[in-house]
Design an enzyme around this catalytic site. Structure first.
Site, mmCIF file in Angstrom:
data_model
loop_
_atom_site.group_PDB
_atom_site.id
_atom_site.type_symbol
_atom_site.label_atom_id
_atom_site.label_comp_id
_atom_site.label_asym_id
_atom_site.label_seq_id
_atom_site.Cartn_x
_atom_site.Cartn_y
_atom_site.Cartn_z
ATOM 1 N N HIS A 78 58.243 60.521 38.412
ATOM 2 C CA HIS A 78 58.288 59.115 38.040
ATOM 3 C C HIS A 78 59.188 58.936 36.821
ATOM 4 C CE1 HIS A 78 54.787 58.877 40.632
ATOM 5 N NE2 HIS A 78 54.178 59.761 39.875
ATOM 6 N N ARG A 126 60.175 60.546 45.677
ATOM 7 C CA ARG A 126 59.809 61.745 46.433
ATOM 8 C C ARG A 126 61.008 62.679 46.503
ATOM 9 N NH1 ARG A 126 58.204 58.010 50.306
ATOM 10 N NH2 ARG A 126 56.036 57.360 50.084
#
Length: 268
Positions: free
Chosen positions: A63, A156
Site C-alpha cells: 500500500h 497486488r
C-alpha cells in the site's frame, strides 16, 4: 447522535475465506467469508477495524503512504493482532534481504517473489505493525484483527495465478525492498499494553478497565472491540460483546465492569 453506539457490520466474501467461522461468528450458508468489517462512524471515519479469517494465501501486496499516494489513492498503514493460528501458519512480511525494484518486478512476474519474502511463523498474541510500503501476504489458517487507515488502495504484486488484476507498476514504485524491522513485531505480554502507537493510529489491549496511563491517551473519540466479556455505555444506550464493536465519543462514557479483554483504538 448517541455518545456510544454499536457499529454496523459487513461480511465480505473472499476466495481465501472460510465457510465455517470461529465462534461467535457465523458464515451464511454457501458463503466463504474472509472479512468482517465494522462500518466506520462519520466522527471516526479515518480508521477501519476488521476481523480476517483465512483458508488460503492472500495476494502479495503493498500500500502507498499518505505522502506518496497519487490523486484518487489513499495511504494505508495497518496492523495485525493474531487471535488464532493453526500449526504452521505464517505471515509474509518484508524481504529476506534488500532487493531493488527490477528484481521485485521480475520475481512478481515469474512467481519467485514468494521465495524472496520472509515467512514468519505466528502464534496467538503476536502483533505486527505494517508501515505503508511494507510488502506482505497473509497465509492460511489464521484469525486476525486488523486495524488500518480507512483506505481501499491496494497494489497486488502476485496472486498465485488467480484471475485478478495486478498492479506491478505502482506497486513497485511504493514498495520498500527491505527486510521487516524487528521492532515492528511484538507479542501480548501484559494485562494493559500499548500494542501500536504509529503515525496514524494507536491500539491498546486491556483486561478489565484501562489504567490511568492508557485512559489518558484517549481524550476523544475511540473504538472499543471486546475480545472477551462485554463493554457497555454508562447510560445503557449500547453494549458490545465479542465479535462486536462500539464507537464512543469519550472513554469515560464506557463501563468496563463486565469487560474481560478489550482492544481500544483511535486515530493519531
Amino acid at each position: 447522535m448517541n455518545a456510544v453506539r454499536q457499529l454496523p457490520t459487513k461480511l465480505v466474501e473472499k476466495v481465501w475465506g472460510r465457510d465455517t467461522l470461529p465462534e461467535p461468528f457465523t458464515a451464511p450458508e454457501g458463503k466463504r467469508i474472509g472479512e468482517l468489517w465494522f462500518e466506520p462512524p462519520p466522527e471516526h471515519s479515518d480508521l477501519l477495524v476488521k476481523y480476517l479469517f483465512t483458508s488460503e494465501k492472500l495476494s502479495v501486496q503493498v500500500h502507498p503512504s499518505s505522502a506518496n499516494a497519487r490523486p484518487g489513492e489513499d495511504g494505508k498503514e495497518e496492523c495485525w493482532l493474531v487471535l488464532d493460528a493453526e500449526p504452521g501458519a505464517q505471515l509474509a512480511i518484508g524481504f529476506n534481504e534488500e532487493v531493488d525494484a527490477a528484481t521485485i518486478e521480475a520475481a512478481a512476474r515469474d512467481g519467485s517473489i514468494e521465495q524472496l519474502l520472509t515467512w514468519h511463523d505466528v502464534a496467538a498474541g503476536d502483533i505486527y505493525y505494517l508501515p505503508a510500503g511494507t510488502v506482505h501476504a497473509i497465509g492460511p489458517g489464521l484469525s486476525l484483527v486488523e486495524v488500518q487507515q480507512n483506505s481501499d488502495t491496494t497494489f497486488r504484486l502476485y496472486d498465485y495465478g488467480r484471475p485478478r488484476e495486478l498492479h506491478l507498476e505502482r506497486g513497485v514504485e511504493v514498495v520498500q525492498g527491505v527486510p521487516y524491522a524487528s521492532e515492528h513485531r511484538s507479542t501480548v505480554t501484559e494485562r494493559g499494553q500499548t500494542l501500536i502507537d504509529g503515525s496514524h493510529f494507536r491500539l491498546d489491549r486491556i483486561e478489565g478497565a484501562p489504567d490511568a496511563a492508557i485512559a489518558a491517551a484517549y481524550p476523544g473519540g475511540l473504538l472499543a472491540l471486546p475480545l472477551a466479556g462485554e463493554v457497555h455505555a454508562k447510560d445503557g444506550s449500547a453494549r458490545a460483546a465479542a465479535g462486536e464493536c462500539l464507537y464512543a465519543a469519550a472513554l469515560n462514557a464506557l463501563d468496563f465492569g463486565a469487560a474481560e479483554v478489550t482492544l481500544l483504538t483511535r486515530s493519531n
